[in-house]
Design an enzyme around this catalytic site. Structure first.
Site, PDB file in Angstrom:
ATOM      1  N   ASP A 275     -11.090   1.990  -0.425  1.00 34.32           N
ATOM      2  CA  ASP A 275     -10.171   2.903   0.259  1.00 34.32           C
ATOM      3  C   ASP A 275     -10.869   3.681   1.373  1.00 34.32           C
ATOM      4  OD1 ASP A 275      -7.612   3.682   0.790  1.00 34.32           O
ATOM      5  OD2 ASP A 275      -7.409   5.052  -0.896  1.00 34.32           O
TER       6      ASP A 275
ATOM      7  N   HIS B  24       0.856  -1.189   0.000  1.00 30.29           N
ATOM      8  CA  HIS B  24       0.000   0.000   0.000  1.00 30.29           C
ATOM      9  C   HIS B  24       0.891   1.239   0.000  1.00 30.29           C
ATOM     10  CE1 HIS B  24      -2.540   3.128   1.799  1.00 30.29           C
ATOM     11  NE2 HIS B  24      -3.560   2.453   1.321  1.00 30.29           N
TER      12      HIS B  24
HETATM   13 MN    MN Z   1      -5.608   3.065   0.836  1.00 32.51          MN
END
Ligand code: MN
Length: 340
Positions: free
Chosen positions: A303, A177
């Site tokens: 997200d 990430h």
């Molecule tokens: Mn993220």
């Protein structure tokens, strides 16, 4: 609609981590400018920051209400950037263990709604590998989360490879990430405000992913699976030119660290990576990623809570693809890669 929507890159933090972040910010020690720009902002007083910090710490009813409001059946939870990677090794290792225990507890309370990835501290690769194994075997977590570089160091350095060795042996993926670029890279991004999720994240993380490919990580660990957000941090778009230039550079011996690989760079991207749609709720690029990587390699992510838009799934619901491919995007690919 017969599929469940699984969201694969959903962030959490816990009070214990945020307390450590506050301490680091207040310590007066020279700070990574990326960390300062990220958590100096989110731990500040703006209404947007306060709402984000409240959402990100909720591993219970509030989060589940947001999931219901946005049509998400299940979240794959991962410790938010930069995780424990900004601390000295002993603190980072101990914190990862404690946070993984708390994450596993939340998953136990809501097994149908949550699954989780183990946070690890690459600062101590052997301990990180051990914690990944404990996370998977003892806590039931589904892989590792690494928030890109660790204090300017990249996972193509063989000193980190015990982590990949463990992931491959456990048959779990490593989710790489983004975080803000390291001090050696952030200057030209920070001076114009582009260091964060708007652009700097993707540039730095795309570089990290490509370094794994060109350094030969996947020749050494051919079964290793990496999950990348943001539809592969632009690498799918670059595949043709990367292959072309890689071939040319191998032939002309232009750099000692660009050497012959068993396959083309794009082959590793297709065979060793899954990409998620996190933050990229835009039909043309989702279709593009599916067309070049294959429909088995692209999975949905939201997200949360950084890019929480309750009606977002309309974009993916309305993709001009078959129901079978939609079920892969939302559910089957996630179930396969994370062994849900
Ligand atoms: Mn993220």
């Amino acid at each position: 609609m017969t599929h469940l929507r699984i969201a694969a890159e959903e962030a959490f933090a816990l009070p214990e981590l945020l307390d450590h972040y506050r301490k680091l910010l207040a310590s007066g020690a020279p700070l990574d400018p990326g960390f300062l720009s990220l958590w100096g902002h989110y731990l500040g007083k703006s209404a947007q920051a306060t709402a984000l910090v409240s959402r990100i710490q909720d591993l219970g009813e509030g989060r589940i209400r947001d999931m219901d409001d946005s049509g998400i059946a299940r979240q794959i939870l991962s410790l938010t950037a930069p995780g424990v990677q900004v601390f000295e090794p002993a603190t980072a290792t101990a914190l990862a263990i404690s946070l993984n225990d708390q994450l596993a507890e939340a998953v136990r309370r809501h097994p149908g709604r949550f699954a989780g990835l183990a946070a690890i501290a690459p600062q101590n690769p052997a301990e990180a590998a051990r914690e990944l194994e404990r996370g998977v075997k003892t806590l039931g977590l589904k892989g590792a989360i690494i928030n890109s570089h660790t204090q300017g160091e990249y996972l193509d350095d063989p000193k980190f490879w015990p982590i990949f060795e463990a992931a491959e042996a456990l048959r779990v993926p490593v989710y790489i990430h983004p975080t803000t670029p390291p001090p050696a890279m952030i200057g030209p991004f920070a001076e114009c405000g582009l260091a964060g999720a708007i652009f700097g994240f993707a540039v730095e993380t795309g570089l990290h992913l490509l370094r794994l490919i060109t350094s030969g990580v996947f020749d050494r660990f051919p079964a290793l699976q990496i999950v990348a957000g943001h539809l592969g941090e632009a690498l799918p778009f670059w595949m043709f030119r990367i292959d072309f230039m890689h071939r040319a550079m191998v032939a002309n011996g232009r750099h000692p660290r660009i050497g012959k690989l068993r396959k083309k760079p794009s082959d590793y991207l297709k065979e060793n990576f899954y990409v998620t749609t996190s933050g990229m709720a835009w039909q043309p690029v989702i279709l593009f990623a599916q067309s070049v990587l294959g429909v088995d390699r692209v999975l949905y992510a939201q997200d949360y809570p950084y890019q929480y838009v309750p009606e977002e799934v309309q974009v993916t619901d309305n993709l001009p693809i078959s129901d079978a491919d939609k079920q892969k995007l939302y559910q089957l690919n996630a179930e396969r890669v994370f062994c849900l």
